[in-house]
Design an enzyme around this catalytic site. Sequence first.
Site, mmCIF file in Angstrom:
data_model
loop_
_atom_site.group_PDB
_atom_site.id
_atom_site.type_symbol
_atom_site.label_atom_id
_atom_site.label_comp_id
_atom_site.label_asym_id
_atom_site.label_seq_id
_atom_site.Cartn_x
_atom_site.Cartn_y
_atom_site.Cartn_z
ATOM 1 N N ASN A 23 1.184 -1.221 0.086
ATOM 2 C CA ASN A 23 0.283 0.269 0.347
ATOM 3 C C ASN A 23 0.777 1.113 0.230
ATOM 4 O OD1 ASN A 23 -2.100 -1.551 -0.266
ATOM 5 N ND2 ASN A 23 -2.636 -1.103 1.746
ATOM 6 N N ARG A 92 -8.280 -0.854 -7.356
ATOM 7 C CA ARG A 92 -9.088 0.121 -6.883
ATOM 8 C C ARG A 92 -8.524 1.287 -6.579
ATOM 9 N NH1 ARG A 92 -14.313 0.215 -5.690
ATOM 10 N NH2 ARG A 92 -14.425 2.252 -4.534
ATOM 11 N N PRO A 122 -16.620 4.826 -2.237
ATOM 12 C CA PRO A 122 -16.531 5.875 -2.589
ATOM 13 C C PRO A 122 -15.701 7.095 -2.411
ATOM 14 C CG PRO A 122 -17.207 6.354 -0.229
ATOM 15 C CD PRO A 122 -17.503 5.095 -0.686
ATOM 16 N N ASP A 124 -15.192 10.383 -2.777
ATOM 17 C CA ASP A 124 -16.270 12.111 -3.196
ATOM 18 C C ASP A 124 -14.793 12.339 -2.428
ATOM 19 O OD1 ASP A 124 -16.738 9.807 -1.465
ATOM 20 O OD2 ASP A 124 -16.809 11.928 0.589
ATOM 21 N N ASP A 308 -7.241 -3.029 7.822
ATOM 22 C CA ASP A 308 -6.716 -4.723 7.040
ATOM 23 C C ASP A 308 -6.171 -5.893 7.784
ATOM 24 O OD1 ASP A 308 -7.245 -3.365 4.913
ATOM 25 O OD2 ASP A 308 -4.963 -2.403 4.518
ATOM 26 N N ILE A 330 -14.152 0.663 9.614
ATOM 27 C CA ILE A 330 -14.021 1.530 8.548
ATOM 28 C C ILE A 330 -15.114 1.055 7.019
ATOM 29 C CG2 ILE A 330 -11.968 1.745 6.704
ATOM 30 C CD1 ILE A 330 -10.871 3.475 9.436
HETATM 31 C C1 EPZ Z 1 -6.074 2.420 1.802
HETATM 32 O O1 EPZ Z 1 -7.189 2.363 0.517
HETATM 33 C C2 EPZ Z 1 -5.883 0.949 1.330
HETATM 34 N N1 EPZ Z 1 -5.649 0.433 -0.094
HETATM 35 C C3 EPZ Z 1 -6.810 -0.131 1.633
HETATM 36 O O2 EPZ Z 1 -5.899 -1.567 2.129
HETATM 37 C C4 EPZ Z 1 -7.071 0.145 3.239
HETATM 38 O O3 EPZ Z 1 -7.985 -1.289 3.923
HETATM 39 C C5 EPZ Z 1 -7.736 1.468 3.942
HETATM 40 O O4 EPZ Z 1 -6.390 2.532 2.999
HETATM 41 C C6 EPZ Z 1 -8.456 1.943 5.062
HETATM 42 O O5 EPZ Z 1 -6.229 1.851 5.316
HETATM 43 C C7 EPZ Z 1 -4.271 1.152 -0.563
HETATM 44 O O6 EPZ Z 1 -3.886 1.515 -0.229
HETATM 45 C C8 EPZ Z 1 -4.238 0.653 -2.054
HETATM 46 P P1 EPZ Z 1 -9.782 5.049 2.271
HETATM 47 P P2 EPZ Z 1 -8.075 3.706 0.663
HETATM 48 O O7 EPZ Z 1 -10.056 5.668 1.815
HETATM 49 O O8 EPZ Z 1 -7.397 4.226 0.448
HETATM 50 C C9 EPZ Z 1 -14.243 5.952 3.180
HETATM 51 C C10 EPZ Z 1 -5.681 -3.645 1.510
HETATM 52 O O9 EPZ Z 1 -6.217 -5.146 2.033
HETATM 53 N N2 EPZ Z 1 -13.836 7.331 2.061
HETATM 54 O O10 EPZ Z 1 -8.484 4.868 3.358
HETATM 55 O O11 EPZ Z 1 -9.147 3.682 -1.435
HETATM 56 C C11 EPZ Z 1 -14.042 4.756 2.619
HETATM 57 O O12 EPZ Z 1 -15.123 3.964 2.457
HETATM 58 C C12 EPZ Z 1 -6.673 -2.230 1.172
HETATM 59 O O13 EPZ Z 1 -4.635 -3.435 1.337
HETATM 60 C C13 EPZ Z 1 -14.883 7.604 1.661
HETATM 61 O O14 EPZ Z 1 -16.215 7.505 2.395
HETATM 62 O O15 EPZ Z 1 -9.785 3.626 1.818
HETATM 63 C C14 EPZ Z 1 -13.548 4.444 4.377
HETATM 64 O O16 EPZ Z 1 -14.585 3.766 4.505
HETATM 65 C C15 EPZ Z 1 -8.254 -2.576 1.150
HETATM 66 N N3 EPZ Z 1 -15.154 8.451 0.814
HETATM 67 C C16 EPZ Z 1 -13.079 5.239 4.459
HETATM 68 O O17 EPZ Z 1 -12.891 6.485 4.279
HETATM 69 C C17 EPZ Z 1 -13.710 8.408 -0.322
HETATM 70 O O18 EPZ Z 1 -13.578 9.424 -1.104
HETATM 71 C C18 EPZ Z 1 -11.176 5.069 4.357
HETATM 72 O O19 EPZ Z 1 -10.652 4.432 3.616
HETATM 73 C C19 EPZ Z 1 -12.584 7.627 0.507
HETATM 74 C C20 EPZ Z 1 -12.926 6.768 1.239
#
Ligand code: EPZ
Length: 460
Positions: A23, A92, A122, A124, A308, A330
Site C-alpha cells: 500500500n 481500486r 466512494p 467523493d 487490513d 472503516i
Molecule cells: C487504503 O484504501 C488501502 N489501500 C486499503 O487497503 C485500506 O483498507 C484502507 O486504505 C484503509 O486503511 C491502499 O492503500 C492501496 P480509504 P483507500 O480511502 O485509501 C471512506 C488492503 O487490504 N471514503 O482510507 O481506498 C471509505 O469508504 C486494502 O490492502 C469515503 O467516504 O481507503 C472508507 O470507509 C483494501 N470517500 C474510509 O473512507 C472517499 O472518497 C477509508 O477509506 C474515500 C474513502
Amino acid sequence: MDKLVIERSRPLTGTLTVNGAKNSVLPIMAACLLTDEPSVIEHVPMVTDVMTMLDILRQLGVQVAYAGSELRIHPDGFRGYVAPYELVSRMRASICLLGPLLARQGRASVSLPGGCVIGPRPVDLHLKGLQALGASIEIEHGYIMAECGRLKGSRIHLGGDRGSSVLATGNVMMAAALADGVSMIEHAACEPEVVDLADFLVSMGARIEGQGGSTIRVEGVERLHGSSRYRIISDRIEAGTLAMAAAMTGGSVTLEGARSDHLEAVIEKLREAGVQITVEPGRLRVKAADHLRAVNVTSLPYPGFPTDLQAQIMALLCLADGVSVITEKIYPERFLHVPELNRMGAAITREGATAVVKGMGQLSGAQVVASDLRASAALVLAGLAASTQTEVRGLEHLDRGYQNIETQLRQLGAHLVRVPEEQTVAPQPQETVVAQANGVPAPGQRNRRAKRYTRAERKQ
Ligand code: EPZ
C-alpha cells in the site's frame, strides 16, 4: 485456477524478512509520473497489484523495468492520461493516478472503480480535494473526467464519515506538490503509507511538512526531479499476518524488518491476548501465548487497529478462550470471511458492523473460498491451526498483496502446497506435536480447556 492445500501446522519457528509495503508502493509508483526523470524504488513486493500498476503505467507510455525487488520508472515524454476500466476494475488503488495525471498532463480520465466486495468505497473525497485545487471534474460514461490549468494551492478538508482517506490524502498531496502556492490538507490520513509517499515526494524535491499528523502543508514547486533511490517501508500488514500465524500455531518467530512503531495497536492487542512480543531494533520477536485470551478489537484509522488485519485477528480469536467482540469502523461490510470461518468450526455471529466470536479453542479443516485479500490471509491462518486438511480457493485475492506467503510459511515449518483446483492431495501424516502452549490441541488431542458449544449456541 489454483488452491492452497494446508495441513495442520506444527509450531512455526524461524526468522523471516518482511517484504515492502504494497500500500506504499502503489501510490509511490503513481507519484513517479510527477516528473519526466527516472526514479528507482527498492524493496518493491512482487504482488499482482504491483503488476497491474505496471500495466497501467506502460499503457500510459511510461518506461518501466522491474528486476528483483527494484523498480525503475521513467516517464520521459509519456502522453497518456487514461486509466481504463479493464485495469482500474482489477485494482481500486489505480484511483491514485488521478492527482499525478492532472498535475502533469492537465487532464485525466480514470475509470470509476465500481463495486467492491468489502463494501461501498466512494471517491467523493478524492474529487473534493482535487476540485479545491482548481480541477474541474465530471463523471461521464463511468469515467472521472478531470481537467485543469496549473493547480492552485488551497485549504482542503479531507474528513469523511468514516474518518480520513489514505489514497485521497495521497492524491491531493501529489497534485498539490506541483500546484502554485501553499496547500493545507486538514483531516489528512496519518497512515505510515501516507508518510512514505510524502517522504518519497520530498526525495523528488517536493516541499511537504506535517506528514504523519492530521494537517499536512504542501508548498507547490514548479518541477520535481526523479528520486535516485528510495526504499519502501516494510509491510505492517504482512508483519501482523505472520505474527498471528506464529501465535495461532504455538510458534516462535522473528520478523526482521518489522516496524514496531507502525504496529503499536496490533502489538497491544496481541499482548492482551497473551502473545509475547519483544520489540528489538529492526525486528519483532513473537512467541505464542500459553492460552490465547479473548479480546475486543475495533478497526480504526491509524494509529488504531488496522482494518487490513481485522479478518486475521478474527481467525486468531476463534482459538481463544472466551468471547471477543470485533467492530469494523472503516468498512462495515468487510465480513465475508465470517461464513467461511464458521465452516471451519468457528462460532461467529454478525450484527451490522460487529462480529461476536465465541472462542472454540480449535478449528477444523474445510474447503473454503477467499472473497478478498485479507479474508484469504485469515483463511490461510485458520488452515494452519485447523485439526484437519484445509483447501483455500480464490487465491487471486491472496496474490494481490502477499508475496509468496506459502513459501514464507513453509520456511517456518508449515505444510502447504499450491495445486490446480481439481487436484487432490493426500493428507500428510501428522507429526506428534507436543501439547502446544497456546491452548491449541495437538493433532488428535482433545482440547479440554475449550468450552464445547451446542449447535444451538453456535447459531446464535
Ligand atoms: C487504503 O484504501 C488501502 N489501500 C486499503 O487497503 C485500506 O483498507 C484502507 O486504505 C484503509 O486503511 C491502499 O492503500 C492501496 P480509504 P483507500 O480511502 O485509501 C471512506 C488492503 O487490504 N471514503 O482510507 O481506498 C471509505 O469508504 C486494502 O490492502 C469515503 O467516504 O481507503 C472508507 O470507509 C483494501 N470517500 C474510509 O473512507 C472517499 O472518497 C477509508 O477509506 C474515500 C474513502
